[in-house]
Design a protein around this motif. Structure first.
Motif, short mmCIF file in Angstrom:
data_model
loop_
_atom_site.label_atom_id
_atom_site.label_comp_id
_atom_site.label_asym_id
_atom_site.label_seq_id
_atom_site.Cartn_x
_atom_site.Cartn_y
_atom_site.Cartn_z
N GLY A 231 31.73 30.14 -12.61
CA GLY A 231 30.39 30.67 -12.41
C GLY A 231 30.20 31.35 -11.07
O GLY A 231 29.14 31.93 -10.82
N ASP A 232 31.20 31.31 -10.23
CA ASP A 232 31.15 31.95 -8.91
C ASP A 232 32.01 33.21 -8.94
O ASP A 232 33.23 33.12 -9.09
N PRO A 233 31.41 34.40 -8.83
CA PRO A 233 32.20 35.64 -8.92
C PRO A 233 33.35 35.70 -7.91
O PRO A 233 34.42 36.20 -8.23
N THR A 234 33.14 35.17 -6.72
CA THR A 234 34.20 35.19 -5.71
C THR A 234 35.38 34.34 -6.13
O THR A 234 36.54 34.76 -6.05
N GLU A 235 35.09 33.13 -6.60
CA GLU A 235 36.17 32.25 -7.04
C GLU A 235 36.79 32.75 -8.34
O GLU A 235 37.99 32.54 -8.57
N LEU A 236 36.02 33.38 -9.19
CA LEU A 236 36.55 33.92 -10.44
C LEU A 236 37.61 34.98 -10.17
O LEU A 236 38.63 35.04 -10.86
N GLU A 237 37.37 35.82 -9.16
CA GLU A 237 38.36 36.84 -8.80
C GLU A 237 39.64 36.19 -8.27
O GLU A 237 40.75 36.63 -8.57
N LYS A 238 39.48 35.10 -7.52
CA LYS A 238 40.66 34.40 -7.00
C LYS A 238 41.47 33.75 -8.12
O LYS A 238 42.69 33.62 -8.00
N LYS A 239 40.80 33.36 -9.19
CA LYS A 239 41.52 32.73 -10.29
C LYS A 239 42.50 33.70 -10.93
O LYS A 239 43.60 33.32 -11.32
N GLY A 240 42.12 34.99 -11.02
CA GLY A 240 43.05 35.99 -11.53
C GLY A 240 44.28 36.11 -10.66
O GLY A 240 45.41 36.24 -11.15
N SER A 241 44.10 36.00 -9.33
CA SER A 241 45.24 36.04 -8.42
C SER A 241 46.11 34.80 -8.58
O SER A 241 47.33 34.88 -8.43
N PHE A 242 45.49 33.68 -8.90
CA PHE A 242 46.27 32.46 -9.08
C PHE A 242 47.31 32.63 -10.18
O PHE A 242 48.46 32.23 -10.02
N PHE A 243 46.91 33.21 -11.31
CA PHE A 243 47.85 33.38 -12.42
C PHE A 243 48.99 34.33 -12.03
O PHE A 243 50.13 34.14 -12.46
N ASN A 244 48.68 35.34 -11.23
CA ASN A 244 49.73 36.25 -10.78
C ASN A 244 50.76 35.51 -9.91
O ASN A 244 51.97 35.67 -10.08
N TRP A 245 50.27 34.70 -8.97
CA TRP A 245 51.19 33.98 -8.08
C TRP A 245 51.90 32.85 -8.82
O TRP A 245 53.02 32.48 -8.47
N TYR A 246 51.26 32.31 -9.82
CA TYR A 246 51.89 31.29 -10.66
C TYR A 246 53.14 31.88 -11.34
O TYR A 246 54.22 31.29 -11.31
N TYR A 247 52.99 33.05 -11.91
CA TYR A 247 54.12 33.72 -12.57
C TYR A 247 55.16 34.16 -11.54
O TYR A 247 56.36 34.14 -11.80
N ALA B 75 31.93 17.82 -7.31
CA ALA B 75 32.88 18.40 -6.36
C ALA B 75 32.20 19.34 -5.38
O ALA B 75 31.47 20.25 -5.78
N LEU B 76 32.43 19.10 -4.11
CA LEU B 76 31.92 19.97 -3.05
C LEU B 76 32.82 21.19 -2.91
O LEU B 76 34.03 21.07 -2.81
N LYS B 77 32.21 22.37 -2.89
CA LYS B 77 33.00 23.60 -2.76
C LYS B 77 33.72 23.68 -1.42
O LYS B 77 34.82 24.23 -1.34
N CYS B 78 33.12 23.14 -0.39
CA CYS B 78 33.69 23.30 0.94
C CYS B 78 34.92 22.43 1.17
O CYS B 78 35.68 22.68 2.11
N SER B 79 35.12 21.41 0.34
CA SER B 79 36.23 20.49 0.59
C SER B 79 37.14 20.27 -0.60
O SER B 79 38.14 19.55 -0.48
N THR B 80 36.83 20.85 -1.73
CA THR B 80 37.68 20.68 -2.91
C THR B 80 37.97 22.02 -3.56
O THR B 80 37.26 23.01 -3.34
N GLY B 81 39.03 22.03 -4.38
CA GLY B 81 39.34 23.21 -5.17
C GLY B 81 39.75 24.42 -4.37
O GLY B 81 40.15 24.33 -3.20
N ASN B 82 39.66 25.57 -5.01
CA ASN B 82 40.03 26.85 -4.42
C ASN B 82 41.51 26.83 -4.04
O ASN B 82 42.29 26.02 -4.51
N TRP B 83 41.92 27.75 -3.15
CA TRP B 83 43.34 27.87 -2.82
C TRP B 83 43.88 26.65 -2.08
O TRP B 83 45.07 26.36 -2.13
#
Length: 580
Positions: A183-199, A40-48
């Motif tokens: 493994g990416d600190p920037t994306e790891l921080e965004k994952k915490g926000s994902f759970f907040n918005w999920y709820y 998976a390419l970071k620039c075109s997959t995953g993330n928000w």
């Protein structure tokens, strides 16, 4: 050519995230692949960019679920003409099925289909169930030959929806979190926000269903009340499938259920084996000998040492067994053993949530009963006791904004942690707020009973001159507890779950809700039997003015306190998952 060299190196991406720094940081470092089974390419997959579709599906599912659950008892009594007892029983059975069905969904997701395809299969099932409900509510009752035939169609739609939700609830949160590279600190921080918005979206869906859709249903527009979420589900399916090219996928590993059984069988078969003092003889293939898609090895821990016997290499097996798949029921890897240990270590947290959701369940039962014997008039307006649950929803919606934008940045300055609080700190705060909710409710009930006694209303089943607005702080605290513990639970079970058991552990959170519902039913039965004897009306009689609902709230507060103490004791000794 440089591109050809990159293709040769790509298989290594599944083994060691650190190699990404050499091959190219443009790829996700956790072994994720795209829809074409390429790294998976970071620039075109995953993330928000991928999470918007996943969150949209969860929002549609929540609107559909609460469109049914919020008013199902009314539909069964007024349209199907069921008795109140039968309707309450059938609603409880359906809700329990909705939160037990994720066990089926997670089995399919972790063993055969993966999270994406489990959702793709479940969404049409859910949509068909909603369509059946819509048609059953829209067709004139005279079309059916009696209530029995009508009920068969209704319950067919209900349980198709329950089956569909079993594949969505445990997979949506886990699949959304898969879109962020741990493994990416920037994306790891965004994952915490994902759970907040999920709820956040779960509660937003609940708010929409509990207001607009329930209003339509209460005014006789049952067909339209079910049709709107049906259209949303169909739209959610189209949007979800349409976003397939931007998703990141985790490859399926060995069945987690099979792995658990293998560890237990191997440990029992070698129960008489003496464990070595040195853990180095325990069996664990090196990464280079594993398949490219293998999950990270988990470091050995000293808890539940009996299970280590499953990874103990016996001299005869050392000579005759050279491949793990040939003797996996006699010899397991350290990682397999540690995966089971992780599940066992997570059990106290899961048990804590049974009590937490038992308290949360009081907002739909005892809080409403208490509000019915309070003054619900504010000026010329009468507040329905059940409608105050909206306060909890707004408390969550506002609380998520405050938590994300104010609390986390503030706490981060002092803790240095990207998420502000540790997982156990966040859960502990939520459990404490849950306990305070019961303490406040008990004190409020004591005040209400005192006013009833002073007003000479103790023997009358009538509202007491205590404003129902006094319940608002309890609903606010309940919502705040959800922001901390409710969201924290989803994140905890995902982050601490073994790599091959993400969906399974997500289902644990749903199982906690179902277990809490059944626990509440048991508690009510025990309280009724234990406190009602002779002329004593019991704690929760039909006339609450002569009962002691405050004793019940104090009992739940005591259980919450014991639950908090158990959790604090456990969290001080909890060891987070460590991989190598």
């Amino acid at each position: 050519m440089e591109a050809a060299a990159t293709d040769e190196e790509r298989p290594l991406l599944h083994l060691q995230p650190l190699l990404n720094q050499d091959v190219g940081s443009e790829y996700a470092g956790d072994g994720s692949v795209d829809i074409n089974n390429q790294p998976a390419l970071k620039c075109s997959t995953g993330n928000w960019r991928a999470c918007y579709m996943i969150l949209g599906v969860e929002f549609c599912e929540c609107v559909a679920f609460f469109a049914i659950a919020s008013n199902l008892v009314t539909y069964l009594t007024t349209v199907l003409h069921e008795s109140k007892v039968a309707a309450a029983r059938d609603v409880s059975a359906w809700v329990g099925a909705c939160f037990l069905a994720p066990l089926i969904g997670t089995f399919l997701a972790d063993t055969y289909l993966g999270r994406y395809w489990t959702m793709v299969v479940s969404l049409p099932v859910y949509t068909i169930g909603m369509l059946v409900l819509t048609v059953s509510a829209s067709v004139p009752t005279s079309y059916y030959h009696g209530d029995v035939h009508h009920a068969v169609v209704v319950y067919l739609g209900l349980y198709l929806a329950a089956l569909g939700t079993g594949g969505i609830k445990p997979c949506a949160s886990a699949f959304g979190a898969d879109q962020f590279d741990s493994g990416d600190p920037t994306e790891l921080e965004k994952k915490g926000s994902f759970f907040n918005w999920y709820y956040f979206l779960i509660n937003l869906g609940s708010l929409l269903s509990s207001t607009l859709l329930v209003w339509l249903q209460d005014n006789g527009w049952w067909g339209l009340g079910f049709a709107i979420p049906t259209v949303l589900m169909a739209l959610g399916l189209a949007v979800f499938v349409g976003g397939s090219r931007v998703y990141r996928f985790r490859k399926l590993r060995a069945s987690p259920f099979t792995s658990i059984c293998q560890v237990l069988v191997a440990a029992v078969r070698k129960r008489h084996v003496q464990l070595p003092d040195d853990t180095s003889p325990l069996y664990e293939p090196t990464s280079s000998s594993s398949a490219p898609e293998s999950s990270p090895n988990i470091q050995h821990t000293n808890q539940f040492r009996f299970l280590d016997k499953a990874a103990t290499v016996l001299p005869p097996l050392d000579k005759t067994c050279t491949a793990l798949p040939m003797c996996s029921w006699s010899l397991c890897t350290v990682t397999q053993v540690e995966e089971l240990k992780i599940l066992l270590r997570m059990f106290p947290v899961w048990a804590s949530f049974v009590i937490f959701y038992s308290v949360a369940g009081q907002t739909a039962s005892m809080f409403i009963e208490q509000g019915m014997v309070m003054d619900n008039h504010v000026g010329q307006f009468a507040i329905p006791p059940a409608s105050l649950s909206i306060v909890s929803v707004f408390s969550v919606l506002i609380g998520v904004f405050i938590y994300e934008s104010v609390l986390v940045p503030l706490v981060r300055r002092y803790t240095g942690k990207a998420k502000g609080f540790s997982q156990t700190q966040r859960l502990g705060i939520g459990f404490a707020l849950s306990m305070l909710t019961m303490v406040y409710s008990a004190m409020l009930e004591m005040k209400r009973l005192a006013v009833a006694q002073a007003s000479g209303l103790a023997d009358q089943n009538v509202p007491v001159p205590v404003s129902i607005l006094w319940q608002v702080p309890a609903y606010v605290m309940h919502g705040a507890a959800g922001v901390f513990a409710g969201i924290g639970m989803i994140e905890f079970f995902y982050d601490e779950a073994p790599y091959t058991m993400k969906s399974l552990c997500a289902a644990f959170s749903q199982l906690a809700v179902a277990s809490a519902a059944y626990f509440n039913a048991l508690v009510f039965s025990v309280v009724a039997v234990a406190t009602t004897h002779g002329d004593a009306p019991g704690w929760i009689p039909d006339n609450l003015n002569e009962g002691h609902l405050d004793y019940f709230f104090w009992m739940m507060a005591a259980l919450s306190l014991l639950n908090l103490a158990q959790f604090v004791h456990y969290s001080m000794r909890y060891r987070e998952k460590a991989t190598s």
